[in-house]
Design an enzyme around this catalytic site. Structure first.
Site, PDB file in Angstrom:
ATOM      1  N   GLU A   1      -1.880 -56.788  -0.905  1.00  0.00           N
ATOM      2  CA  GLU A   1      -2.494 -57.920  -1.601  1.00  0.00           C
ATOM      3  C   GLU A   1      -1.473 -58.815  -2.312  1.00  0.00           C
ATOM      4  OE1 GLU A   1      -5.486 -56.257  -4.158  1.00  0.00           O
ATOM      5  OE2 GLU A   1      -6.728 -55.574  -2.506  1.00  0.00           O
TER       6      GLU A   1
ATOM      7  N   GLU B   1      -8.871 -51.192   2.519  1.00  0.00           N
ATOM      8  CA  GLU B   1      -9.595 -50.878   1.278  1.00  0.00           C
ATOM      9  C   GLU B   1     -11.004 -51.430   1.365  1.00  0.00           C
ATOM     10  OE1 GLU B   1      -7.966 -52.069  -2.527  1.00  0.00           O
ATOM     11  OE2 GLU B   1      -5.960 -51.484  -1.895  1.00  0.00           O
TER      12      GLU B   1
HETATM   13  O1  IFM Z   1      -7.704 -50.915  -7.579  1.00  0.00           O
HETATM   14  C1  IFM Z   1      -7.523 -52.039  -6.785  1.00  0.00           C
HETATM   15  C2  IFM Z   1      -6.381 -51.828  -5.823  1.00  0.00           C
HETATM   16  O2  IFM Z   1      -5.201 -51.494  -6.485  1.00  0.00           O
HETATM   17  C3  IFM Z   1      -6.117 -53.096  -5.036  1.00  0.00           C
HETATM   18  N1  IFM Z   1      -7.334 -53.589  -4.419  1.00  0.00           N
HETATM   19  C4  IFM Z   1      -8.517 -53.664  -5.234  1.00  0.00           C
HETATM   20  C5  IFM Z   1      -8.756 -52.357  -5.966  1.00  0.00           C
HETATM   21  C6  IFM Z   1     -10.015 -52.460  -6.833  1.00  0.00           C
HETATM   22  O3  IFM Z   1      -9.876 -53.475  -7.770  1.00  0.00           O
END
Ligand code: IFM
Length: 474
Positions: A172, A372
């Site tokens: 990200e 994710e």
């Molecule tokens: O916890 C975070 C992660 O580190 C990066 N993506 C989003 C998740 C939830 O906010």
């Protein structure tokens, strides 16, 4: 390849990855173990007022000491792939030079433990914990940080590629650049738009340099990057709303996707920023370096943005803290009344289908992995010690159904990592948000698998699951 398996059962293709994801600062603790140096998140979390409740990652889930127990837990849950990040300052305490032996030994032991449990290690090289020494030298807004990152990546790859096949450079980069350097909600907590744009570019450049250099030492590795992507829809068909949607989509999605997968920055986004920000840090060959061929793209999906033009005109410039994206004064992030998670994010599984379809149509062909997806809910054990989390079970069912649909539509989706294995340090929210399949009681570090963990385990073991209701969500 079998997709459906009779009424109500969704079966995934053979070899589909049933994964869980974590990140170093969010779970490891052990911040002073081995030769680990300070990271920007250590500094930020220890600065008063930056993290809710004054929480820090000093202990987190104590995974540094409990990794064996955690790998055993993953094996019990039928996890086939584990996505985790390496703490750069654990491997290069000052952000350059030889790798720290104790740091390398920790990750080496973790990898061996995973392989012994038949779990595929999926490494992320950078999930936001920049060595503080590099931030002191200017951080991501400085070009040299991209070169430092490539050097770190090449050294780590050289050391671990005999056992790790899948390499993700960045997690990200939008968050690292804009939350960290423009909004200041994340480490290092700066509020400078010009710095954020430079940071975004140098993150991408670091990615490109790292892929190029690691690939030169190939050894059967696959290389990719993970982006947080969203559908961005205009709230109405007016020209103003459509223009806000174009701008936000440009900043959050295309600013990263286009140089990575189409060979150059989107001209409309550069046109938006050029009047207020200097773009001379983008050098002639940079876009070619950023556009290294990728073996996969990681997609982090949580929600959709629906945006409308706001009352204020678009004014943002270097040093101005107001955000030039979702949340800025000239736009409104419209809520649609959908159920929300504990983060306040609207649950919108169909958005995942749109993101995957867009990637397939506009940026493909490229193998995709959901790196994710998950939800925070305020889970606590009941009087019998069980953690009932029906909202998360439903959330996962809905999103895995979408993944299944995407595959049936011909999208090359190869795996899915749930965020996250354990409740953990949720950045500026500290320990107040629980995303885990497994509940963590922080004072005792007791791990309790939630109902969602059992749901996941069944689905992973069966390479699919039975749907309880059909056609109601999408
Ligand atoms: O916890 C975070 C992660 O580190 C990066 N993506 C989003 C998740 C939830 O906010």
């Amino acid at each position: 390849m079998t997709i459906g398996d009779g009424a109500g059962v969704l079966r995934f293709p053979d070899g589909f990855g049933w994964g869980v994801a974590t990140a170093s600062y969010q779970i490891e603790g052990g911040v002073r173990e081995g030769g680990r140096g300070e990271s920007i998140w250590d500094r930020f979390a220890h600065t008063e007022g930056k993290v809710l409740g004054g929480d820090t990652g000093d202990v987190a889930c104590d995974h540094y000491h409990r990794y064996r127990e955690d790998v055993a837990l993953m094996a019990e849950l039928g996890v086939t792939h584990y996505r985790f990040s390496l703490a750069w300052p654990r491997l290069q305490p000052d952000g350059s030079g030889a790798l720290d032996a104790a740091g390398l030994d920790f990750y080496s032991r973790l990898i061996d433990e995973l392989l012994a449990a038949d779990i595929v290690p999926w490494v992320t090289l950078y999930h936001w914990d920049l060595p503080q020494r590099l931030e002191d030298a200017g951080g991501w807004p400085e070009r040299d940080t991209a070169h430092r990152f490539a050097e770190y990546a090449a050294r780590v790859h050289e050391a671990l590629a005999d056992r790790v096949r899948h390499w993700t450079t960045l997690n990200e980069p939008w968050c690292a650049a804009f939350l960290g350097y423009a909004e200041g909600r994340h480490a290092p907590g700066r509020q400078d738009h010009a710095a954020a744009f430079r940071a975004a570019h140098h993150l991408l450049l670091g990615h490109g340099l790292a892929v190029r250099d690691m690939r030169a030492n190939q050894r059967d590795s696959t290389f990719g990057i993970t982006l947080n992507l969203y559908p961005v829809d205009p709230a109405s068909d007016t020209e103003q709303d459509r223009d806000v949607a174009r701008r936000i989509d440009g900043l959050m999605n295309r600013l990263f996707l286009d140089p990575l997968l189409r060979g150059g920055y989107p001209t409309d986004v550069l046109g938006d920023v050029a009047p207020v920000l200097d773009t001379s840090h983008i050098r002639a060959d940079d876009e070619q370096i950023i556009g290294q061929p990728l073996d996969f793209l990681g997609v982090n999906y949580y929600t959709r943005h629906v945006v409308a033009a706001g009352p204020q005109p678009k004014v943002w410039s270097p040093g101005q803290p107001a955000s030039p994206w979702v949340g800025s004064s000239d736009m409104i992030n419209v809520k649609r009344g959908l159920p929300t998670t504990d983060m306040g994010w609207e649950v919108d599984p169909a958005g995942l289908h749109e993101v995957l379809t867009r990637l397939h149509r506009e940026y493909g062909p490229i193998p995709l992995h959901v790196t994710e997806n998950g939800a925070a809910y305020p889970d606590e054990p009941d009087s019998a010690g069980q953690v009932r989390d029906p909202d998360r079970v439903r959330y996962l069912e809905q999103h895995f159904r979408i993944a299944h649909q995407a595959i049936a539509d011909g999208i090359d989706l190869r795996g899915y990592f749930v965020w996250t294995l354990l409740d953990n340090f949720e950045w500026a929210w500290g320990y107040t948000k629980r995303f885990g399949l497994v509940h963590v009681d922080y004072p005792t570090q007791r791990r309790t698998p939630k109902d969602s963990a059992r749901w996941f385990a069944r689905a992973a073991r069966n390479n699919g699951f039975e749907v309880r209701e059909r056609n109601e969500d999408h």
